[in-house]
Design a protein around this motif. Structure first.
Motif, PDB file in Angstrom:
ATOM      1  N   VAL A   1       1.311  -4.919   3.159  1.00 44.93           N
ATOM      2  CA  VAL A   1      -0.308  -5.115   3.411  1.00 44.93           C
ATOM      3  C   VAL A   1      -0.300  -6.817   3.855  1.00 44.93           C
ATOM      4  O   VAL A   1      -0.758  -7.243   4.843  1.00 44.93           O
TER       5      VAL A   1
ATOM      6  N   TYR B   1      -2.300   0.737  -4.341  1.00 45.48           N
ATOM      7  CA  TYR B   1      -1.972  -0.385  -3.896  1.00 45.48           C
ATOM      8  C   TYR B   1      -1.219  -1.428  -5.222  1.00 45.48           C
ATOM      9  O   TYR B   1      -1.456  -1.248  -6.340  1.00 45.48           O
TER      10      TYR B   1
ATOM     11  N   PHE C   1      -7.603  -7.763   5.667  1.00 46.29           N
ATOM     12  CA  PHE C   1      -7.449  -8.035   4.515  1.00 46.29           C
ATOM     13  C   PHE C   1      -7.005  -9.298   4.038  1.00 46.29           C
ATOM     14  O   PHE C   1      -6.554 -10.233   4.961  1.00 46.29           O
TER      15      PHE C   1
ATOM     16  N   LYS D   1       0.942  -1.074   0.011  1.00 47.32           N
ATOM     17  CA  LYS D   1       0.026  -0.016  -0.031  1.00 47.32           C
ATOM     18  C   LYS D   1       0.788   1.223   0.157  1.00 47.32           C
ATOM     19  O   LYS D   1       1.945   1.418   0.769  1.00 47.32           O
TER      20      LYS D   1
ATOM     21  N   ILE E   1     -10.551  -6.304   0.511  1.00 45.76           N
ATOM     22  CA  ILE E   1     -10.492  -5.266   1.689  1.00 45.76           C
ATOM     23  C   ILE E   1     -11.876  -5.270   2.211  1.00 45.76           C
ATOM     24  O   ILE E   1     -12.792  -5.031   1.534  1.00 45.76           O
TER      25      ILE E   1
ATOM     26  N   SER F   1     -14.384  -1.563   4.485  1.00 52.46           N
ATOM     27  CA  SER F   1     -13.531  -0.521   3.936  1.00 52.46           C
ATOM     28  C   SER F   1     -13.324   0.656   4.863  1.00 52.46           C
ATOM     29  O   SER F   1     -14.445   1.164   5.529  1.00 52.46           O
ATOM     30  N   GLN F   2     -12.179   1.353   5.122  1.00 56.88           N
ATOM     31  CA  GLN F   2     -12.174   2.272   6.196  1.00 56.88           C
ATOM     32  C   GLN F   2     -11.391   3.745   5.304  1.00 56.88           C
ATOM     33  O   GLN F   2     -10.649   3.258   4.302  1.00 56.88           O
TER      34      GLN F   2
ATOM     35  N   ASP G   1      -7.829   3.244   4.178  1.00 50.74           N
ATOM     36  CA  ASP G   1      -7.486   2.589   3.091  1.00 50.74           C
ATOM     37  C   ASP G   1      -7.124   3.208   1.888  1.00 50.74           C
ATOM     38  O   ASP G   1      -6.624   2.491   1.077  1.00 50.74           O
TER      39      ASP G   1
END
Lengths: 117, 116
Positions: free
Chosen positions: B48, B90, B64, B38, B79, B82-83, B86
């Protein structure tokens, strides 16, 4: 653990001058470090593999006389951009592998932004 | 030579939803490692998740997880939940296993946007 630092984080220089970027492994000894170049919105391009106590291995197309790499100790590798020109402006990232860790992942430094005027 | 392909330059997902990023690779080797890194706006590359090719079980790290299909040479990243943190680029990466100084081969990256 497995922290890699770079210095400086940002450097501006005049065309024709040389710039040195340092990469240090802070809590482990790295016999091998890697130098990457990243253009905006692009992936990382490997420039060279730096081996402690020996000559670096350069990727095809990378000018070894322009991008001098020295890996004089197990915790420090340096990249010197000689006679820098505006086209050398980029983001330079180093990484190192901790040989005492399983998994072979590389740990990356925070990068150095080089701007050549 | 090994190649890594990420066919999705950009992806977006609603916060708390699930998203899957695709990665395919080409190699003649039988033993290797695959990684997802990431790169947030700070540009610090962060590992990650890692998958060893000799392991059939898919790797997981909290929210993940990967779907590793060795025969198809596919390595997708899922994922969950998701936040906002994030949001990042990637990169999928490949490395042969038995070579100490072996380099990583990166894909072109997928930019993930999280919609609040």
């Amino acid at each position: 653990g497995a922290v890699v630092s770079q210095h400086p984080s940002w450097v501006i220089c005049k065309s024709g001058t040389s710039v040195k970027i340092e990469c240090r492994s802070l809590d482990f000894q790295a016999t091998t470090m890697f130098w990457y170049r990243q253009f905006p919105k692009q992936s990382l391009m490997l420039m060279a593999t730096s081996n402690e106590g020996s000559k670096a291995t350069y990727e095809q197309g990378v000018e070894k006389d322009k991008f001098l790499i020295n890996h004089a100790s197990l915790t420090l590798s340096t990249l010197t951009v000689t006679s820098a020109h505006p086209e050398d402006s980029s983001f330079y990232i180093c990484s190192a592998r901790d040989p005492n860790r399983a998994g072979y992942e590389q740990f990356f430094g925070p990068g150095t932004r080089l701007t050549v005027l | 030579a090994q190649t890594v392909t990420q066919s999705q330059p950009e992806m977006s997902v609603q916060e708390a939803e699930t998203v899957t990023l695709s990665c395919t690779y080409d190699t003649s080797e039988s033993d290797y490692y695959l990684f997802w890194y990431k790169q947030p706006p700070s540009r610090q590359m962060i590992l990650v998740i890692r998958q060893e090719a000799y392991k059939q079980q898919n790797a997981t790290e909290n929210r993940f997880s990967v779907n590793f299909q060795k025969a198809a040479k596919s390595f997708s990243l899922k994922i969950s939940d998701s936040q906002l943190g994030d949001a990042a680029m990637y990169f999928c990466a490949y490395r042969r296993r038995y070579f100490g100084n072996e380099k990583l081969t990166f894909g072109t990256g997928t930019r993930l946007t999280i919609i609040p």
